[in-house]
Scaffold this motif. Structure first.
Motif, PDB file in Angstrom:
ATOM      1  N   MET A 164       0.847  -1.173   0.000  1.00  0.00           N
ATOM      2  CA  MET A 164       0.000   0.000   0.000  1.00  0.00           C
ATOM      3  C   MET A 164       0.890   1.232   0.000  1.00  0.00           C
ATOM      4  SD  MET A 164      -3.181   0.965   2.499  1.00  0.00           S
ATOM      5  CE  MET A 164      -4.124  -0.407   1.916  1.00  0.00           C
ATOM      6  N   SER A 165       0.574   2.214  -0.825  1.00  0.00           N
ATOM      7  CA  SER A 165       1.361   3.436  -0.891  1.00  0.00           C
ATOM      8  C   SER A 165       0.754   4.518   0.002  1.00  0.00           C
ATOM      9  CB  SER A 165       1.456   3.926  -2.335  1.00  0.00           C
ATOM     10  OG  SER A 165       0.168   4.253  -2.813  1.00  0.00           O
ATOM     11  N   THR A 166       1.563   5.504   0.308  1.00  0.00           N
ATOM     12  CA  THR A 166       1.115   6.603   1.161  1.00  0.00           C
ATOM     13  C   THR A 166       1.101   7.900   0.370  1.00  0.00           C
ATOM     14  OG1 THR A 166       2.047   5.530   3.108  1.00  0.00           O
ATOM     15  CG2 THR A 166       1.592   7.887   3.275  1.00  0.00           C
ATOM     16  N   ILE A 167       0.013   8.635   0.497  1.00  0.00           N
ATOM     17  CA  ILE A 167      -0.087   9.987  -0.035  1.00  0.00           C
ATOM     18  C   ILE A 167       0.032  10.919   1.163  1.00  0.00           C
ATOM     19  CG2 ILE A 167      -1.530  11.667  -1.230  1.00  0.00           C
ATOM     20  CD1 ILE A 167      -2.878   9.286  -2.668  1.00  0.00           C
ATOM     21  N   ARG A 168       1.022  11.801   1.121  1.00  0.00           N
ATOM     22  CA  ARG A 168       1.259  12.715   2.234  1.00  0.00           C
ATOM     23  C   ARG A 168       0.746  14.105   1.882  1.00  0.00           C
ATOM     24  NH1 ARG A 168       5.319   9.283   1.426  1.00  0.00           N
ATOM     25  NH2 ARG A 168       5.991   7.981   3.162  1.00  0.00           N
ATOM     26  N   VAL A 169      -0.103  14.658   2.742  1.00  0.00           N
ATOM     27  CA  VAL A 169      -0.569  16.033   2.571  1.00  0.00           C
ATOM     28  C   VAL A 169       0.412  16.925   3.315  1.00  0.00           C
ATOM     29  CG1 VAL A 169      -2.450  17.663   2.967  1.00  0.00           C
ATOM     30  CG2 VAL A 169      -2.963  15.277   2.335  1.00  0.00           C
ATOM     31  N   VAL A 170       0.995  17.875   2.571  1.00  0.00           N
ATOM     32  CA  VAL A 170       1.989  18.795   3.116  1.00  0.00           C
ATOM     33  C   VAL A 170       1.570  20.225   2.807  1.00  0.00           C
ATOM     34  CG1 VAL A 170       3.825  17.074   2.925  1.00  0.00           C
ATOM     35  CG2 VAL A 170       3.465  18.680   1.048  1.00  0.00           C
ATOM     36  N   TRP A 171       2.092  21.182   3.579  1.00  0.00           N
ATOM     37  CA  TRP A 171       1.711  22.574   3.353  1.00  0.00           C
ATOM     38  C   TRP A 171       2.845  23.499   3.744  1.00  0.00           C
ATOM     39  CZ3 TRP A 171      -0.821  19.157   6.580  1.00  0.00           C
ATOM     40  CH2 TRP A 171      -0.594  19.300   7.947  1.00  0.00           C
ATOM     41  N   GLY A 172       2.786  24.697   3.167  1.00  0.00           N
ATOM     42  CA  GLY A 172       3.798  25.690   3.489  1.00  0.00           C
ATOM     43  C   GLY A 172       3.403  27.047   2.959  1.00  0.00           C
ATOM     44  N   SER A 173       4.102  28.059   3.440  1.00  0.00           N
ATOM     45  CA  SER A 173       3.870  29.424   2.976  1.00  0.00           C
ATOM     46  C   SER A 173       5.148  30.214   3.146  1.00  0.00           C
ATOM     47  CB  SER A 173       2.721  30.081   3.744  1.00  0.00           C
ATOM     48  OG  SER A 173       3.005  30.097   5.135  1.00  0.00           O
ATOM     49  N   ALA A 174       5.254  31.296   2.359  1.00  0.00           N
ATOM     50  CA  ALA A 174       6.463  32.122   2.425  1.00  0.00           C
ATOM     51  C   ALA A 174       6.222  33.451   1.721  1.00  0.00           C
ATOM     52  CB  ALA A 174       7.636  31.404   1.782  1.00  0.00           C
ATOM     53  N   THR A 175       7.088  34.388   2.022  1.00  0.00           N
ATOM     54  CA  THR A 175       7.126  35.660   1.318  1.00  0.00           C
ATOM     55  C   THR A 175       8.526  35.834   0.736  1.00  0.00           C
ATOM     56  OG1 THR A 175       7.763  36.876   3.310  1.00  0.00           O
ATOM     57  CG2 THR A 175       5.398  36.724   2.827  1.00  0.00           C
ATOM     58  N   ALA A 176       8.605  36.579  -0.375  1.00  0.00           N
ATOM     59  CA  ALA A 176       9.893  36.846  -1.016  1.00  0.00           C
ATOM     60  C   ALA A 176       9.736  38.032  -1.962  1.00  0.00           C
ATOM     61  CB  ALA A 176      10.389  35.617  -1.764  1.00  0.00           C
ATOM     62  N   VAL A 214      -0.740  23.892  -0.518  1.00  0.00           N
ATOM     63  CA  VAL A 214      -1.096  22.633   0.129  1.00  0.00           C
ATOM     64  C   VAL A 214      -1.029  21.596  -0.978  1.00  0.00           C
ATOM     65  CG1 VAL A 214      -2.776  21.336   1.487  1.00  0.00           C
ATOM     66  CG2 VAL A 214      -2.678  23.832   1.710  1.00  0.00           C
ATOM     67  N   LEU A 215      -0.262  20.541  -0.743  1.00  0.00           N
ATOM     68  CA  LEU A 215      -0.063  19.523  -1.758  1.00  0.00           C
ATOM     69  C   LEU A 215      -0.313  18.134  -1.197  1.00  0.00           C
ATOM     70  CD1 LEU A 215       2.713  21.584  -1.846  1.00  0.00           C
ATOM     71  CD2 LEU A 215       2.721  20.575  -4.089  1.00  0.00           C
ATOM     72  N   ALA A 216      -0.777  17.244  -2.053  1.00  0.00           N
ATOM     73  CA  ALA A 216      -0.855  15.824  -1.741  1.00  0.00           C
ATOM     74  C   ALA A 216       0.218  15.159  -2.585  1.00  0.00           C
ATOM     75  CB  ALA A 216      -2.238  15.281  -2.092  1.00  0.00           C
ATOM     76  N   ALA A 217       1.255  14.647  -1.929  1.00  0.00           N
ATOM     77  CA  ALA A 217       2.379  14.024  -2.630  1.00  0.00           C
ATOM     78  C   ALA A 217       2.169  12.509  -2.674  1.00  0.00           C
ATOM     79  CB  ALA A 217       3.681  14.354  -1.907  1.00  0.00           C
ATOM     80  N   TYR A 218       2.071  11.978  -3.887  1.00  0.00           N
ATOM     81  CA  TYR A 218       1.779  10.567  -4.095  1.00  0.00           C
ATOM     82  C   TYR A 218       3.073   9.738  -3.997  1.00  0.00           C
ATOM     83  CZ  TYR A 218      -2.952  11.446  -5.898  1.00  0.00           C
ATOM     84  OH  TYR A 218      -4.274  11.795  -6.039  1.00  0.00           O
ATOM     85  N   GLY A 219       3.240   9.020  -2.908  1.00  0.00           N
ATOM     86  CA  GLY A 219       4.348   8.087  -2.754  1.00  0.00           C
ATOM     87  C   GLY A 219       5.715   8.728  -2.744  1.00  0.00           C
ATOM     88  N   GLU A 220       6.669   8.070  -3.381  1.00  0.00           N
ATOM     89  CA  GLU A 220       8.059   8.515  -3.459  1.00  0.00           C
ATOM     90  C   GLU A 220       8.307   9.146  -4.823  1.00  0.00           C
ATOM     91  OE1 GLU A 220      10.313   7.854  -0.809  1.00  0.00           O
ATOM     92  OE2 GLU A 220       8.556   7.133   0.275  1.00  0.00           O
ATOM     93  N   SER A 221       9.410   9.871  -4.944  1.00  0.00           N
ATOM     94  CA  SER A 221       9.786  10.434  -6.232  1.00  0.00           C
ATOM     95  C   SER A 221      10.266   9.327  -7.172  1.00  0.00           C
ATOM     96  CB  SER A 221      10.876  11.490  -6.052  1.00  0.00           C
ATOM     97  OG  SER A 221      12.061  10.899  -5.583  1.00  0.00           O
ATOM     98  N   GLU A 222      10.284   9.647  -8.477  1.00  0.00           N
ATOM     99  CA  GLU A 222      10.708   8.693  -9.492  1.00  0.00           C
ATOM    100  C   GLU A 222      11.681   9.373 -10.442  1.00  0.00           C
ATOM    101  OE1 GLU A 222       7.038   7.713 -11.385  1.00  0.00           O
ATOM    102  OE2 GLU A 222       6.397   6.383  -9.798  1.00  0.00           O
ATOM    103  N   PRO A 223      12.653   8.632 -10.984  1.00  0.00           N
ATOM    104  CA  PRO A 223      13.580   9.254 -11.936  1.00  0.00           C
ATOM    105  C   PRO A 223      12.857   9.824 -13.153  1.00  0.00           C
ATOM    106  CG  PRO A 223      14.334   7.072 -11.279  1.00  0.00           C
ATOM    107  CD  PRO A 223      12.941   7.234 -10.737  1.00  0.00           C
ATOM    108  N   ILE A 224      13.371  10.933 -13.643  1.00  0.00           N
ATOM    109  CA  ILE A 224      12.827  11.531 -14.880  1.00  0.00           C
ATOM    110  C   ILE A 224      13.476  10.902 -16.107  1.00  0.00           C
ATOM    111  CG2 ILE A 224      12.800  13.645 -16.253  1.00  0.00           C
ATOM    112  CD1 ILE A 224      12.130  15.183 -13.797  1.00  0.00           C
ATOM    113  N   CYS A 225      14.765  10.661 -16.013  1.00  0.00           N
ATOM    114  CA  CYS A 225      15.464  10.074 -17.165  1.00  0.00           C
ATOM    115  C   CYS A 225      16.381   8.957 -16.716  1.00  0.00           C
ATOM    116  CB  CYS A 225      16.239  11.124 -17.927  1.00  0.00           C
ATOM    117  SG  CYS A 225      17.260  12.229 -16.958  1.00  0.00           S
TER     118      CYS A 225
END
Length: 160
Positions: free
Chosen positions: A1-13, A149-160
């Motif tokens: 079973m995979s995990t989707i992590r809900v993450v959040w953040g904010s910033a000014t620049a 606010v993002l829902a990140a699906y599982g782990e990262s995967e190589p692009i190339c």
């Protein structure tokens, strides 16, 4: 079973892109190439609201996300919201809905829950109670502010 992590953040620049990058850093996903998908939660996934992402793989890889993002200039307020609900007591498929804008958190939450309810009516699933996460930030004079606010699906995967 995979995990989707809900993450959040904010910033000014001082620039729009710098505030977005800093908000992603606040959420822990600044080192990935984000690939946005629509909204369906696979039946095999667990959803966890974690705030800041753990290490999801090497820098530069692809990370699949559902993303709510708001950026404002100057002294406005950016609010981003993500709502989700699964079926079958969290063991079935589900939906994410996102909403964002220059608005108060209550308005953004109301709109995201309205969207989620509309999406639920299109499916024959019996949904659990929805969950939400809202991130809000006020801008500063002569700068930009971004909330994500993002829902990140599982782990990262190589692009190339």
């Amino acid at each position: 079973m995979s995990t989707i992590r809900v993450v959040w953040g904010s910033a000014t620049a001082s620039t729009e892109m710098a505030s977005y990058d800093a908000a992603l850093a606040d959420a822990g996903v600044e080192n990935y190439n984000l690939v946005t998908v629509s909204s369906v939660i696979p039946a095999t996934a667990d959803v966890e609201a974690v705030g800041t992402a753990p290490d999801l793989g090497p820098a530069g890889e692809r990370l699949t996300v559902v993303q709510a993002r708001a950026t404002v200039r100057s002294e406005g307020r950016a609010s981003a919201a993500l709502a989700w609900a699964q079926s079958d007591s969290g063991n079935g498929p589900g939906l994410f809905y996102e909403n964002a804008g220059e608005a108060d958190p209550e308005s953004v939450e109301s709109r995201v829950l309205e969207g989620l309810a509309g999406g639920q009516t299109l499916r024959e699933w019996v949904f659990d109670e929805p969950e939400t996460r809202i991130e809000t930030v006020r801008g500063e004079p002569d700068g930009y502010a971004t909330a994500v606010v993002l829902a990140a699906y599982g782990e990262s995967e190589p692009i190339c």
